[in-house]
Design a protein around this motif. Structure first.
Motif, PDB file in Angstrom:
ATOM      1  N   GLN A 101       0.834  -1.203   0.000  1.00  0.00           N
ATOM      2  CA  GLN A 101       0.000   0.000   0.000  1.00  0.00           C
ATOM      3  C   GLN A 101       0.872   1.258   0.000  1.00  0.00           C
ATOM      4  OE1 GLN A 101      -2.844   0.020   3.187  1.00  0.00           O
ATOM      5  NE2 GLN A 101      -3.807   1.907   2.533  1.00  0.00           N
ATOM      6  N   ARG A 102       1.938   1.246   0.776  1.00  0.00           N
ATOM      7  CA  ARG A 102       2.854   2.396   0.792  1.00  0.00           C
ATOM      8  C   ARG A 102       3.533   2.562  -0.561  1.00  0.00           C
ATOM      9  NH1 ARG A 102       4.166   0.187   6.070  1.00  0.00           N
ATOM     10  NH2 ARG A 102       6.076  -0.627   5.186  1.00  0.00           N
ATOM     11  N   ALA A 103       3.927   1.445  -1.195  1.00  0.00           N
ATOM     12  CA  ALA A 103       4.572   1.515  -2.507  1.00  0.00           C
ATOM     13  C   ALA A 103       3.603   2.055  -3.558  1.00  0.00           C
ATOM     14  CB  ALA A 103       5.090   0.131  -2.908  1.00  0.00           C
ATOM     15  N   ALA A 104       2.351   1.640  -3.497  1.00  0.00           N
ATOM     16  CA  ALA A 104       1.355   2.134  -4.450  1.00  0.00           C
ATOM     17  C   ALA A 104       1.169   3.637  -4.295  1.00  0.00           C
ATOM     18  CB  ALA A 104       0.025   1.405  -4.261  1.00  0.00           C
ATOM     19  N   LEU A 105       1.167   4.123  -3.059  1.00  0.00           N
ATOM     20  CA  LEU A 105       1.033   5.558  -2.813  1.00  0.00           C
ATOM     21  C   LEU A 105       2.230   6.313  -3.387  1.00  0.00           C
ATOM     22  CD1 LEU A 105      -0.528   7.889  -1.478  1.00  0.00           C
ATOM     23  CD2 LEU A 105       0.749   7.420   0.614  1.00  0.00           C
ATOM     24  N   GLU A 106       3.421   5.793  -3.174  1.00  0.00           N
ATOM     25  CA  GLU A 106       4.622   6.454  -3.691  1.00  0.00           C
ATOM     26  C   GLU A 106       4.621   6.518  -5.213  1.00  0.00           C
ATOM     27  OE1 GLU A 106       8.188   4.727  -2.070  1.00  0.00           O
ATOM     28  OE2 GLU A 106       7.495   5.027  -0.013  1.00  0.00           O
ATOM     29  N   ALA A 107       4.028   5.520  -5.876  1.00  0.00           N
ATOM     30  CA  ALA A 107       4.021   5.470  -7.334  1.00  0.00           C
ATOM     31  C   ALA A 107       2.864   6.261  -7.951  1.00  0.00           C
ATOM     32  CB  ALA A 107       3.938   4.013  -7.791  1.00  0.00           C
ATOM     33  N   ALA A 108       1.895   6.640  -7.150  1.00  0.00           N
ATOM     34  CA  ALA A 108       0.690   7.295  -7.671  1.00  0.00           C
ATOM     35  C   ALA A 108       0.887   8.794  -7.811  1.00  0.00           C
ATOM     36  CB  ALA A 108      -0.485   7.010  -6.737  1.00  0.00           C
ATOM     37  N   SER A 109      -0.027   9.405  -8.593  1.00  0.00           N
ATOM     38  CA  SER A 109      -0.061  10.860  -8.710  1.00  0.00           C
ATOM     39  C   SER A 109      -1.497  11.283  -9.002  1.00  0.00           C
ATOM     40  CB  SER A 109       0.877  11.347  -9.817  1.00  0.00           C
ATOM     41  OG  SER A 109       0.454  10.842 -11.066  1.00  0.00           O
ATOM     42  N   GLY A 110      -1.737  12.581  -8.860  1.00  0.00           N
ATOM     43  CA  GLY A 110      -3.053  13.132  -9.169  1.00  0.00           C
ATOM     44  C   GLY A 110      -4.161  12.555  -8.306  1.00  0.00           C
ATOM     45  N   PRO A 111      -5.342  12.380  -8.872  1.00  0.00           N
ATOM     46  CA  PRO A 111      -6.491  11.881  -8.113  1.00  0.00           C
ATOM     47  C   PRO A 111      -6.265  10.496  -7.507  1.00  0.00           C
ATOM     48  CG  PRO A 111      -7.223  12.815 -10.199  1.00  0.00           C
ATOM     49  CD  PRO A 111      -5.728  12.781 -10.235  1.00  0.00           C
ATOM     50  N   GLU A 112      -5.476   9.663  -8.181  1.00  0.00           N
ATOM     51  CA  GLU A 112      -5.176   8.328  -7.638  1.00  0.00           C
ATOM     52  C   GLU A 112      -4.367   8.465  -6.348  1.00  0.00           C
ATOM     53  OE1 GLU A 112      -4.977   4.033  -7.548  1.00  0.00           O
ATOM     54  OE2 GLU A 112      -6.365   5.531  -8.304  1.00  0.00           O
ATOM     55  N   PHE A 113      -3.401   9.391  -6.347  1.00  0.00           N
ATOM     56  CA  PHE A 113      -2.642   9.644  -5.128  1.00  0.00           C
ATOM     57  C   PHE A 113      -3.576  10.120  -4.013  1.00  0.00           C
ATOM     58  CE2 PHE A 113      -0.607  12.424  -2.113  1.00  0.00           C
ATOM     59  CZ  PHE A 113       0.513  11.693  -1.729  1.00  0.00           C
ATOM     60  N   ASP A 114      -4.445  11.067  -4.333  1.00  0.00           N
ATOM     61  CA  ASP A 114      -5.375  11.591  -3.331  1.00  0.00           C
ATOM     62  C   ASP A 114      -6.226  10.479  -2.737  1.00  0.00           C
ATOM     63  OD1 ASP A 114      -4.401  14.131  -3.847  1.00  0.00           O
ATOM     64  OD2 ASP A 114      -6.072  14.683  -5.159  1.00  0.00           O
ATOM     65  N   ARG A 115      -6.743   9.607  -3.600  1.00  0.00           N
ATOM     66  CA  ARG A 115      -7.591   8.513  -3.137  1.00  0.00           C
ATOM     67  C   ARG A 115      -6.813   7.564  -2.222  1.00  0.00           C
ATOM     68  NH1 ARG A 115      -8.287   3.413  -4.157  1.00  0.00           N
ATOM     69  NH2 ARG A 115      -6.924   3.381  -5.972  1.00  0.00           N
ATOM     70  N   LEU A 116      -5.627   7.155  -2.673  1.00  0.00           N
ATOM     71  CA  LEU A 116      -4.820   6.236  -1.868  1.00  0.00           C
ATOM     72  C   LEU A 116      -4.394   6.873  -0.549  1.00  0.00           C
ATOM     73  CD1 LEU A 116      -2.600   4.668  -4.680  1.00  0.00           C
ATOM     74  CD2 LEU A 116      -4.434   3.533  -3.390  1.00  0.00           C
ATOM     75  N   PHE A 117      -4.045   8.156  -0.595  1.00  0.00           N
ATOM     76  CA  PHE A 117      -3.651   8.865   0.628  1.00  0.00           C
ATOM     77  C   PHE A 117      -4.804   8.883   1.623  1.00  0.00           C
ATOM     78  CE2 PHE A 117      -3.675  12.782   3.110  1.00  0.00           C
ATOM     79  CZ  PHE A 117      -2.503  12.619   3.836  1.00  0.00           C
ATOM     80  N   LEU A 118      -5.979   9.272   1.158  1.00  0.00           N
ATOM     81  CA  LEU A 118      -7.135   9.348   2.056  1.00  0.00           C
ATOM     82  C   LEU A 118      -7.510   7.971   2.601  1.00  0.00           C
ATOM     83  CD1 LEU A 118      -9.232  11.974   0.110  1.00  0.00           C
ATOM     84  CD2 LEU A 118      -8.174  12.295   2.367  1.00  0.00           C
ATOM     85  N   GLU A 119      -7.477   6.966   1.751  1.00  0.00           N
ATOM     86  CA  GLU A 119      -7.791   5.607   2.228  1.00  0.00           C
ATOM     87  C   GLU A 119      -6.788   5.161   3.293  1.00  0.00           C
ATOM     88  OE1 GLU A 119      -9.949   3.949  -1.831  1.00  0.00           O
ATOM     89  OE2 GLU A 119      -7.870   3.372  -1.433  1.00  0.00           O
ATOM     90  N   GLY A 120      -5.506   5.461   3.062  1.00  0.00           N
ATOM     91  CA  GLY A 120      -4.484   5.098   4.041  1.00  0.00           C
ATOM     92  C   GLY A 120      -4.633   5.857   5.348  1.00  0.00           C
ATOM     93  N   MET A 121      -4.962   7.137   5.263  1.00  0.00           N
ATOM     94  CA  MET A 121      -5.136   7.924   6.478  1.00  0.00           C
ATOM     95  C   MET A 121      -6.374   7.487   7.255  1.00  0.00           C
ATOM     96  SD  MET A 121      -2.491   9.690   6.788  1.00  0.00           S
ATOM     97  CE  MET A 121      -2.958  10.781   8.123  1.00  0.00           C
ATOM     98  N   ILE A 122      -7.429   7.113   6.549  1.00  0.00           N
ATOM     99  CA  ILE A 122      -8.616   6.582   7.235  1.00  0.00           C
ATOM    100  C   ILE A 122      -8.241   5.297   7.962  1.00  0.00           C
ATOM    101  CG2 ILE A 122     -10.879   5.507   6.865  1.00  0.00           C
ATOM    102  CD1 ILE A 122     -11.266   7.620   4.577  1.00  0.00           C
TER     103      ILE A 122
END
Length: 93
Positions: A25-46
């Motif tokens: 999950q952390r690796a996916a966040l590091e590789a993401a950008s834009g709305p995908e990054f936002d979604r993964l970030f929010l899901e991880g923070m939740i």
């Protein structure tokens, strides 16, 4: 330990500790950008906040220290509100 000895390094949280995202999950966040990054970030923070709430539940049930219980109750209120806000942000993506 003797006086002057270097204190031991703090232990890292165990794998699978409440609220800590797995490496994938952390690796996916590091590789993401834009709305995908936002979604993964929010899901991880939740997920992270939900882990905090799980720990708070233990303190409120098992804890005996008044200050620790007060802190746990305040944490529950704050983290719950943050989760609600992040879910709203996710829904708007």
């Amino acid at each position: 330990r003797r006086p002057g000895d270097t204190p031991p390094a703090p232990a890292l949280p165990a794998a699978g500790a409440p609220g800590l995202p797995p490496e994938e999950q952390r690796a996916a966040l590091e590789a993401a950008s834009g709305p995908e990054f936002d979604r993964l970030f929010l899901e991880g923070m939740i997920q992270h906040r939900e882990g905090a709430l799980a720990m708070v539940d233990v303190v409120l049930v098992e804890g005996e220290d008044l200050f620790a219980n007060e802190m746990a109750a305040e944490t529950a209120a704050g983290q719950g509100g943050e989760i609600d806000r992040m879910r709203d942000l996710l829904a708007a993506l």
